[in-house]
Design a protein around this motif. Structure first.
Motif, PDB file in Angstrom:
ATOM      1  N   THR A  16      -5.388   5.823  -0.496  1.00  0.00           N
ATOM      2  CA  THR A  16      -4.286   4.880  -0.601  1.00  0.00           C
ATOM      3  C   THR A  16      -4.494   3.960  -1.789  1.00  0.00           C
ATOM      4  O   THR A  16      -5.622   3.728  -2.232  1.00  0.00           O
ATOM      5  CB  THR A  16      -4.159   4.030   0.677  1.00  0.00           C
ATOM      6  N   GLU A  69       0.234   3.693   6.435  1.00  0.00           N
ATOM      7  CA  GLU A  69       0.464   4.780   5.488  1.00  0.00           C
ATOM      8  C   GLU A  69      -0.224   6.066   5.938  1.00  0.00           C
ATOM      9  O   GLU A  69       0.302   7.165   5.763  1.00  0.00           O
ATOM     10  CB  GLU A  69      -0.038   4.380   4.094  1.00  0.00           C
ATOM     11  N   THR A  87       0.823  -1.201   0.000  1.00  0.00           N
ATOM     12  CA  THR A  87       0.000   0.000   0.000  1.00  0.00           C
ATOM     13  C   THR A  87       0.862   1.259   0.000  1.00  0.00           C
ATOM     14  O   THR A  87       1.873   1.319   0.699  1.00  0.00           O
ATOM     15  CB  THR A  87      -0.924   0.015   1.234  1.00  0.00           C
ATOM     16  N   ILE A 104       0.439   5.801  -0.182  1.00  0.00           N
ATOM     17  CA  ILE A 104      -0.478   6.938  -0.116  1.00  0.00           C
ATOM     18  C   ILE A 104      -0.476   7.648  -1.459  1.00  0.00           C
ATOM     19  O   ILE A 104       0.576   7.824  -2.087  1.00  0.00           O
ATOM     20  CB  ILE A 104      -0.081   7.892   1.025  1.00  0.00           C
TER      21      ILE A 104
END
Length: 212
Positions: free
Chosen positions: A178, A197, A21, A23
């Motif tokens: 995200t 994140e 993941t 941002i």
């Protein structure tokens, strides 16, 4: 008094080292910080059609701190027709002071390049290796024949929007999107990565104090 940074930041210092993941973007209310809100009880609402996935995501939040409360215990089919005023009244009665919502805003299939590997990078000397022995020199000499070429793969990426609301003033104080891959079968891990994140970005934009 526990604050939302106590809810989120501590646990995610211990999060996994690799993440699927990243941002994409974020926004914060310039007049509000999460420290000043002093959240003690936060409702987590995963706006997902699949009820099982919703429960996994919301429960994952609670695993990090009991101050997070899954919405499936409060919002269900029995009260799905509540008006906004009725919902806010319910949350106030339950003494919630914050709400976190997550929703899927986009899904994209993208083509990514996976680089190959050339073993000559590791066995560059055809006669003498770094351990001081002659064994393996032939492998470095012939390593170009064992080159592993790169290739292209298609990955599905999921874009999740996370919003944080203050119930004290009934306003949005932080929002971020995200981008996650390899979600199937790893929902709980992805949920942890998303919050990690979020915390990292909040530290960058000043919503949370810098890590000491």
């Amino acid at each position: 008094m526990k604050k939302i940074l106590g809810f989120i930041a501590f646990s995610f210092l211990l999060s996994c080292s690799s993440s699927n993941t990243t941002i994409v973007n974020s926004w914060r209310d310039p007049n509000t910080s999460l420290v000043s809100e002093q959240f003690k009880k936060v409702l987590v609402v995963a706006l997902l059609k699949d009820d099982v996935t919703r429960r996994v995501v919301e429960t994952k939040f609670q695993e990090y701190n009991p101050g997070f409360k899954p919405s499936y215990n409060f919002l269900h089919k029995g009260n799905k027709d509540m008006t906004q005023e009725m919902l806010i009244k319910l949350l106030n009665l339950e003494k919630f002071d914050g709400v976190v919502t997550l929703r899927l805003v986009d899904t994209r299939v993208e083509t990514d390049y996976v680089a190959g590997m050339n073993t000559s990078l590791y066995y560059g000397n055809p006669y003498y290796n770094s351990y001081g022995t002659m064994f393996g020199g032939w492998y470095g000499y012939y390593s170009p024949y064992y080159y592993d070429p790169g290739y292209y793969v298609e990955n599905t990426y999921y874009f999740i929007e996370t919003n944080i609301f203050s119930l004290k003033n009934n306003n949005l104080i932080w929002s971020g999107t995200t981008k996650s891959s390899n979600v199937s079968g790893h929902i709980d891990e992805t949920a942890g990565n998303i919050i990690n994140e979020i915390v990292t970005q909040m530290r960058k934009d000043g919503s949370l104090p810098p890590k000491k």
